[in-house]
Design a protein around this motif. Sequence first.
Motif, PDB file in Angstrom:
ATOM      1  N   PRO A  67     -26.287   9.712  82.367  1.00  0.00           N
ATOM      2  CA  PRO A  67     -27.539   9.120  82.104  1.00  0.00           C
ATOM      3  C   PRO A  67     -27.711   9.272  80.601  1.00  0.00           C
ATOM      4  O   PRO A  67     -27.393  10.103  79.910  1.00  0.00           O
ATOM      5  CB  PRO A  67     -28.425   9.634  83.029  1.00  0.00           C
ATOM      6  CG  PRO A  67     -27.777  11.105  83.286  1.00  0.00           C
ATOM      7  CD  PRO A  67     -26.354  10.408  83.401  1.00  0.00           C
ATOM      8  N   ALA A  68     -28.644   8.364  80.168  1.00  0.00           N
ATOM      9  CA  ALA A  68     -28.985   8.480  78.712  1.00  0.00           C
ATOM     10  C   ALA A  68     -30.136   9.612  78.189  1.00  0.00           C
ATOM     11  O   ALA A  68     -29.990  10.104  77.191  1.00  0.00           O
ATOM     12  CB  ALA A  68     -29.909   7.194  78.454  1.00  0.00           C
ATOM     13  N   THR A  69     -30.279  10.207  79.269  1.00  0.00           N
ATOM     14  CA  THR A  69     -31.341  11.601  78.985  1.00  0.00           C
ATOM     15  C   THR A  69     -30.422  12.857  78.682  1.00  0.00           C
ATOM     16  O   THR A  69     -31.012  13.787  78.419  1.00  0.00           O
ATOM     17  CB  THR A  69     -32.276  11.738  80.278  1.00  0.00           C
ATOM     18  OG1 THR A  69     -31.240  11.729  81.565  1.00  0.00           O
ATOM     19  CG2 THR A  69     -33.160  10.776  80.472  1.00  0.00           C
ATOM     20  N   ILE A  70     -29.306  12.714  78.790  1.00  0.00           N
ATOM     21  CA  ILE A  70     -28.307  13.955  78.485  1.00  0.00           C
ATOM     22  C   ILE A  70     -27.000  13.254  77.902  1.00  0.00           C
ATOM     23  O   ILE A  70     -26.538  12.324  78.153  1.00  0.00           O
ATOM     24  CB  ILE A  70     -28.018  14.706  79.778  1.00  0.00           C
ATOM     25  CG1 ILE A  70     -27.292  15.856  79.458  1.00  0.00           C
ATOM     26  CG2 ILE A  70     -27.296  13.782  80.814  1.00  0.00           C
ATOM     27  CD1 ILE A  70     -26.801  16.890  80.695  1.00  0.00           C
ATOM     28  N   SER A  71     -26.574  14.205  76.794  1.00  0.00           N
ATOM     29  CA  SER A  71     -25.340  13.677  76.242  1.00  0.00           C
ATOM     30  C   SER A  71     -24.469  14.965  76.169  1.00  0.00           C
ATOM     31  O   SER A  71     -24.901  16.048  76.314  1.00  0.00           O
ATOM     32  CB  SER A  71     -25.501  13.430  74.833  1.00  0.00           C
ATOM     33  OG  SER A  71     -26.021  14.315  74.053  1.00  0.00           O
ATOM     34  N   ILE A  72     -23.087  14.781  76.438  1.00  0.00           N
ATOM     35  CA  ILE A  72     -22.205  15.721  76.644  1.00  0.00           C
ATOM     36  C   ILE A  72     -21.155  15.773  75.472  1.00  0.00           C
ATOM     37  O   ILE A  72     -20.570  15.009  75.258  1.00  0.00           O
ATOM     38  CB  ILE A  72     -21.384  15.930  77.937  1.00  0.00           C
ATOM     39  CG1 ILE A  72     -22.618  15.892  79.153  1.00  0.00           C
ATOM     40  CG2 ILE A  72     -20.687  17.282  77.999  1.00  0.00           C
ATOM     41  CD1 ILE A  72     -22.010  15.830  80.449  1.00  0.00           C
ATOM     42  N   PHE A 108     -24.547  20.538  76.295  1.00  0.00           N
ATOM     43  CA  PHE A 108     -25.270  19.601  76.740  1.00  0.00           C
ATOM     44  C   PHE A 108     -26.678  19.550  75.832  1.00  0.00           C
ATOM     45  O   PHE A 108     -27.252  20.617  75.699  1.00  0.00           O
ATOM     46  CB  PHE A 108     -25.594  20.137  78.259  1.00  0.00           C
ATOM     47  CG  PHE A 108     -24.259  20.642  78.877  1.00  0.00           C
ATOM     48  CD1 PHE A 108     -23.551  19.690  79.513  1.00  0.00           C
ATOM     49  CD2 PHE A 108     -23.969  21.941  78.770  1.00  0.00           C
ATOM     50  CE1 PHE A 108     -22.528  19.867  80.241  1.00  0.00           C
ATOM     51  CE2 PHE A 108     -22.594  22.170  79.656  1.00  0.00           C
ATOM     52  CZ  PHE A 108     -21.869  21.438  80.211  1.00  0.00           C
ATOM     53  N   THR A 109     -26.841  18.198  75.455  1.00  0.00           N
ATOM     54  CA  THR A 109     -27.984  18.039  74.632  1.00  0.00           C
ATOM     55  C   THR A 109     -28.915  17.093  75.558  1.00  0.00           C
ATOM     56  O   THR A 109     -28.573  16.105  76.042  1.00  0.00           O
ATOM     57  CB  THR A 109     -27.799  17.233  73.254  1.00  0.00           C
ATOM     58  OG1 THR A 109     -26.818  18.315  72.856  1.00  0.00           O
ATOM     59  CG2 THR A 109     -28.998  17.206  72.505  1.00  0.00           C
ATOM     60  N   PHE A 110     -30.321  17.403  75.433  1.00  0.00           N
ATOM     61  CA  PHE A 110     -31.270  16.475  76.321  1.00  0.00           C
ATOM     62  C   PHE A 110     -32.137  15.900  75.495  1.00  0.00           C
ATOM     63  O   PHE A 110     -32.432  16.290  74.304  1.00  0.00           O
ATOM     64  CB  PHE A 110     -32.028  17.431  77.132  1.00  0.00           C
ATOM     65  CG  PHE A 110     -31.327  18.653  77.842  1.00  0.00           C
ATOM     66  CD1 PHE A 110     -30.459  18.274  78.905  1.00  0.00           C
ATOM     67  CD2 PHE A 110     -31.384  19.905  77.499  1.00  0.00           C
ATOM     68  CE1 PHE A 110     -29.669  19.142  79.424  1.00  0.00           C
ATOM     69  CE2 PHE A 110     -30.400  20.833  78.162  1.00  0.00           C
ATOM     70  CZ  PHE A 110     -29.649  20.298  79.336  1.00  0.00           C
ATOM     71  N   SER A 111     -32.201  14.567  75.711  1.00  0.00           N
ATOM     72  CA  SER A 111     -33.363  13.767  75.122  1.00  0.00           C
ATOM     73  C   SER A 111     -34.523  14.098  75.004  1.00  0.00           C
ATOM     74  O   SER A 111     -35.499  13.885  74.243  1.00  0.00           O
ATOM     75  CB  SER A 111     -33.249  12.249  75.463  1.00  0.00           C
ATOM     76  OG  SER A 111     -33.601  12.084  76.709  1.00  0.00           O
ATOM     77  N   ALA A 181     -13.759  23.502  84.555  1.00  0.00           N
ATOM     78  CA  ALA A 181     -14.111  22.072  84.826  1.00  0.00           C
ATOM     79  C   ALA A 181     -15.597  22.348  85.205  1.00  0.00           C
ATOM     80  O   ALA A 181     -16.030  23.382  85.788  1.00  0.00           O
ATOM     81  CB  ALA A 181     -13.540  21.278  86.113  1.00  0.00           C
ATOM     82  N   PHE A 182     -16.515  21.267  84.862  1.00  0.00           N
ATOM     83  CA  PHE A 182     -17.830  21.325  85.278  1.00  0.00           C
ATOM     84  C   PHE A 182     -18.303  20.151  86.079  1.00  0.00           C
ATOM     85  O   PHE A 182     -17.851  19.173  85.997  1.00  0.00           O
ATOM     86  CB  PHE A 182     -18.674  21.183  83.862  1.00  0.00           C
ATOM     87  CG  PHE A 182     -18.493  22.272  82.812  1.00  0.00           C
ATOM     88  CD1 PHE A 182     -19.346  23.520  82.711  1.00  0.00           C
ATOM     89  CD2 PHE A 182     -17.440  22.175  81.971  1.00  0.00           C
ATOM     90  CE1 PHE A 182     -18.888  24.645  81.822  1.00  0.00           C
ATOM     91  CE2 PHE A 182     -17.545  23.073  81.038  1.00  0.00           C
ATOM     92  CZ  PHE A 182     -17.745  24.123  80.764  1.00  0.00           C
ATOM     93  N   ASP A 183     -19.258  20.303  86.979  1.00  0.00           N
ATOM     94  CA  ASP A 183     -19.697  19.392  87.779  1.00  0.00           C
ATOM     95  C   ASP A 183     -21.024  19.622  88.110  1.00  0.00           C
ATOM     96  O   ASP A 183     -21.598  20.732  88.270  1.00  0.00           O
ATOM     97  CB  ASP A 183     -18.782  19.241  89.040  1.00  0.00           C
ATOM     98  CG  ASP A 183     -18.758  17.787  89.756  1.00  0.00           C
ATOM     99  OD1 ASP A 183     -19.370  16.970  89.030  1.00  0.00           O
ATOM    100  OD2 ASP A 183     -17.783  17.536  90.515  1.00  0.00           O
ATOM    101  N   ASP A 184     -21.584  18.493  88.807  1.00  0.00           N
ATOM    102  CA  ASP A 184     -23.042  18.674  89.496  1.00  0.00           C
ATOM    103  C   ASP A 184     -24.098  19.405  88.721  1.00  0.00           C
ATOM    104  O   ASP A 184     -24.641  20.278  89.105  1.00  0.00           O
ATOM    105  CB  ASP A 184     -22.739  19.205  90.880  1.00  0.00           C
ATOM    106  CG  ASP A 184     -21.959  18.277  91.686  1.00  0.00           C
ATOM    107  OD1 ASP A 184     -22.254  17.358  92.158  1.00  0.00           O
ATOM    108  OD2 ASP A 184     -21.297  18.775  92.577  1.00  0.00           O
ATOM    109  N   LEU A 185     -24.213  18.676  87.611  1.00  0.00           N
ATOM    110  CA  LEU A 185     -25.331  19.409  86.359  1.00  0.00           C
ATOM    111  C   LEU A 185     -26.772  19.077  86.880  1.00  0.00           C
ATOM    112  O   LEU A 185     -26.834  18.053  87.542  1.00  0.00           O
ATOM    113  CB  LEU A 185     -24.920  18.699  85.195  1.00  0.00           C
ATOM    114  CG  LEU A 185     -23.603  18.779  84.475  1.00  0.00           C
ATOM    115  CD1 LEU A 185     -23.590  18.218  83.120  1.00  0.00           C
ATOM    116  CD2 LEU A 185     -22.946  20.189  84.582  1.00  0.00           C
TER     117      LEU A 185
END
Length: 225
Positions: A67-72, A108-111, A181-185
């Motif tokens: 989603p646009a609310t977070i960038s990785i 992990f960057t949050f809008s 591996a990362f999942d289910d943030l």
Amino acid sequence: MSIASKFAAVGILSGACLAAQATPVTYIGGDNNVSSLAQMVNSTAAEAAFLAAAGSLNTVDFESPVPATISITGGTTTDNSGCGALCGFNTTAGGSFFRSLFGGSVTFTFSNPVDAFGFYVTGLQTDLVPQQTIVYTDGSSTTQTINVPSATNGGSAFIGFIDSGSLISSVIFNATNDIVAFDDLRYGHAQATPGGPGNNVPEPASLALIGLGFAGLASARRHKK
């Protein structure tokens, strides 16, 4: 000292006392040698405790576009790590995709700033690659560091934290030389519960300090009269 000066001093002291309490509440569990979510007993227990405290949060499971609310930044979204469960795997029920990281770090960057964040990480070998950390700033000059729990031979962990009232714009996971591996943030704002994570209720020491300040203010007013 003037009344205004006394009031300003009280505000500074009480504010400093509250700021000193900005320590994250962590929800962390690790498991050794796992290849599926069903084997991640300690990790899933930590996630359950985190969600119970945080309430409803946004979720990224990599089964659909981020989603646009977070960038990785860092790593790639995939359904195959290239080296099996030892390097990490999907943890979403009925899913297959996850974020794979071959050493280094992921950001992990949050809008919009958050105060709660959690995720599953698999493929851990902390006996061979120690000192893996999560680092973030709480909106001030303070940097918080959370250590990854012990998890070996392709182990897993859930790492979640709530730093109530903070303005966290990004979180960095340092994998050093491990393949994980990362999942289910999960991310967002924790629910507010009386006396618990998600609010800013002053502790007794802060209330006492504020009370003394107002008592001094009242005394100053009497002397002025």
